[in-house]
Design an enzyme around this catalytic site. Structure first.
Site, PDB file in Angstrom:
ATOM      1  N   SER A 193      49.146  50.851 -30.440  1.00  0.00           N
ATOM      2  CA  SER A 193      48.249  49.852 -31.011  1.00  0.00           C
ATOM      3  C   SER A 193      47.361  49.322 -29.898  1.00  0.00           C
ATOM      4  O   SER A 193      47.471  49.736 -28.742  1.00  0.00           O
ATOM      5  CB  SER A 193      49.056  48.698 -31.629  1.00  0.00           C
ATOM      6  OG  SER A 193      49.804  48.022 -30.616  1.00  0.00           O
ATOM      7  N   LYS A 194      46.488  48.385 -30.228  1.00  0.00           N
ATOM      8  CA  LYS A 194      45.569  47.865 -29.219  1.00  0.00           C
ATOM      9  C   LYS A 194      46.300  47.204 -28.060  1.00  0.00           C
ATOM     10  O   LYS A 194      45.859  47.268 -26.917  1.00  0.00           O
ATOM     11  CB  LYS A 194      44.593  46.870 -29.862  1.00  0.00           C
ATOM     12  CG  LYS A 194      43.512  47.544 -30.695  1.00  0.00           C
ATOM     13  CD  LYS A 194      42.468  46.552 -31.153  1.00  0.00           C
ATOM     14  CE  LYS A 194      41.361  47.252 -31.931  1.00  0.00           C
ATOM     15  NZ  LYS A 194      40.322  46.322 -32.386  1.00  0.00           N
ATOM     16  N   ARG A 195      47.454  46.594 -28.351  1.00  0.00           N
ATOM     17  CA  ARG A 195      48.176  45.937 -27.260  1.00  0.00           C
ATOM     18  C   ARG A 195      48.777  46.951 -26.299  1.00  0.00           C
ATOM     19  O   ARG A 195      49.081  46.637 -25.155  1.00  0.00           O
ATOM     20  CB  ARG A 195      49.272  45.021 -27.816  1.00  0.00           C
ATOM     21  CG  ARG A 195      50.415  45.748 -28.515  1.00  0.00           C
ATOM     22  CD  ARG A 195      51.383  44.758 -29.170  1.00  0.00           C
ATOM     23  NE  ARG A 195      52.406  45.427 -29.929  1.00  0.00           N
ATOM     24  CZ  ARG A 195      53.568  45.827 -29.429  1.00  0.00           C
ATOM     25  NH1 ARG A 195      53.825  45.623 -28.147  1.00  0.00           N
ATOM     26  NH2 ARG A 195      54.464  46.417 -30.187  1.00  0.00           N
TER      27      ARG A 195
END
Length: 477
Positions: free
Chosen positions: A246-248
């Site tokens: 994911s973006k994290r």
């Protein structure tokens, strides 16, 4: 290999070039280069509502920044729609496809029945063997058909995948997929097969989320009587914690990695090691990657993206790079770095020379070009120099007194260089009974505004006599 290798990278321009797509492009590029072949870029822009010119530009820019040059001009899938329609109609004429007039209501009923029976929804083939009279009647009522593949119903479709191994799909689970929609537009499944065939693609290297597509597309190939490309489906990338990326974790656009100050060579090196191995080797030049890369060395398990490892690798590349080469890349990257515009606006020949002189010390403390920018701040910061709190505390704790006493010694230096500055500082420390650090730390605070910097005598040399003395006078006053 008997046939020239042809690979392709085929992104959908509905967003940025994300890190998984960049790795897929890299693997295709490396494989083509390894075997003296070609890699084409195909923009799969058939989704007209979601495809954007901005996304296309971002994909092309990202690939260029990574150094992944494709062969020939980019190919736009939507521009080939007439060819796709022609191919579908040929299958219809050959009896390998058929017209289907099932309504949306009927299709929804099929899906509801499948859900009720706890099975995967699939088209039930109700128009597969209908008579010419039934077809004529439907057309007389103005119904617009889709064109469906007359898929093989018995036996299995087998994919001998270069990464996943032998994968078997029972044909009973593969329904008669749509080739042409009722408005005459080709589907993704058809377009991919026709394009890969027409482009002479020999190897399809892509994410394993396309593995089911491989079975369906194989049936289309077989219906045309075309050779099926060799398949290699790469496991997806997960985060360091094993969860879906994911973006994290780092599921960002390639442009974000440039803005974070990563070197393209380091990112290429990191990406090639996400799922591929060559013994215990971690650091590869581009030439070494090309010479070693092959499909059987790709693992079947998802790889894990780890920012800390990427930063450490990037730091290795920064330290190993020649100062002049690093400065050239740094200067080109400045417009993309947060705060880089301030340095870019002031970058003249004098400041460029100072950066080059300081580069040896700056790069030892940097993991990214953003770190390099941060470390170089003292070179172009306006006077009076803003002080970080730690630097202010050093000066407040007796450091300013040392600077006042040291300043006349430094002002007497005629031949200003690191060695002479160091001699003057050491002589003062010995004369005053202070430890060298008790003098060097206030110097660092006054000259850079910070408690950490490259070697302080190098800083004095890089700033030069007039600027160094002026900064010291600002603080000692």
């Amino acid at each position: 290999m008997s046939n020239p290798v042809v690979t392709r990278f085929a992104p959908s321009p509905t967003g940025f070039l994300h890190i998984g797509g960049a790795r897929t492009a890299l693997f295709n590029w490396l494989y083509a280069r390894r075997f003296g072949g070609k890699m084409f870029l195909r923009i799969e822009d058939t989704d007209r509502e979601r495809s954007t010119d901005a996304a296309i530009a971002a994909i092309i820019d990202g690939l260029a920044w990574l150094g992944l040059q494709w062969d020939g001009e980019p190919i736009y899938q939507y521009a080939r729609a007439d060819r796709h329609r022609e191919a579908a109609l040929q299958l219809l004429a050959d009896g390998k496809a058929y017209k289907c007039f099932a309504t949306q209501q009927e299709l929804e009923q099929m899906r509801e029945q499948a859900r009720a029976e706890k099975r995967f929804p699939r088209y039930d083939g109700r128009w597969r063997d209908r008579s010419l009279a039934d077809i004529a009647a439907a057309e007389a009522h103005g119904l617009k058909p889709v064109i469906r593949l007359k898929a093989v119903q018995d036996g299995d479709t087998v994919i001998e995948d270069k990464v996943q191994g032998r994968v078997v799909f029972p044909n009973k689970d593969l329904d008669d997929l749509v080739l042409l929609r009722s408005d005459g537009n080709p589907t993704y499944m058809l377009a991919v097969v026709v394009d890969d065939h027409d482009m002479g693609v020999t190897h399809v290297i892509r994410g394993d989320d396309h593995l089911t597509n491989a079975a369906r597309q194989t049936q289309i190939y077989q219906a045309f009587g075309w050779d099926v490309p060799i398949m290699a489906h790469i496991p997806l990338i997960h985060g360091a914690d094993g969860a879906k990326l994911s973006k994290r974790h780092g599921a960002l656009g390639v442009d974000a990695y440039r803005a974070m100050g990563f070197l393209p060579a380091a990112l290429r090196n990191y990406l090639v090691r996400l799922g591929w191995a060559h013994g215990d080797q971690e650091v590869f030049s581009t030439e070494e990657m090309v010479a070693a890369f092959d499909l059987p060395q790709i693992g079947r398990s998802p790889s894990r993206f780890d920012f800390a490892k990427l930063e450490n690798l990037d730091g290795h590349y920064i330290r190993a790079m020649g100062d002049a080469e690093l400065l050239a890349i740094f200067e080109v990257t400045l417009p993309y770095l947060e705060g880089g515009e301030a340095l870019a606006a002031r970058l003249d020949d004098k400041l460029r020379a100072q950066l080059l002189a300081a580069m040896g010390g700056l790069k030892e403390r940097a993991k990214t070009l953003r770190d390099l920018l941060d470390g170089a701040h003292f070179l172009y910061a306006p006077r009076p120099l803003p002080l970080e709190q730690k630097a202010a505390d050093i000066l407040a704790g007796g450091g300013r007194d040392h600077l006042k006493a040291l300043l006349p010694d430094l002002e007497r230096i005629a031949d200003w260089n690191a060695a002479n500055a160091e001699s003057a500082v050491r002589a003062y420390a010995e004369r005053s009974g202070a430890k060298l650090g008790q003098v060097a730390q206030p110097l660092r605070a006054a000259l850079t505004g910070r408690a950490a910097s490259p070697g302080i005598f190098d800083v004095l040399a890089v700033l030069g006599r007039e600027e160094s003395l002026a900064r010291l006078r600002d603080v000692a006053a």
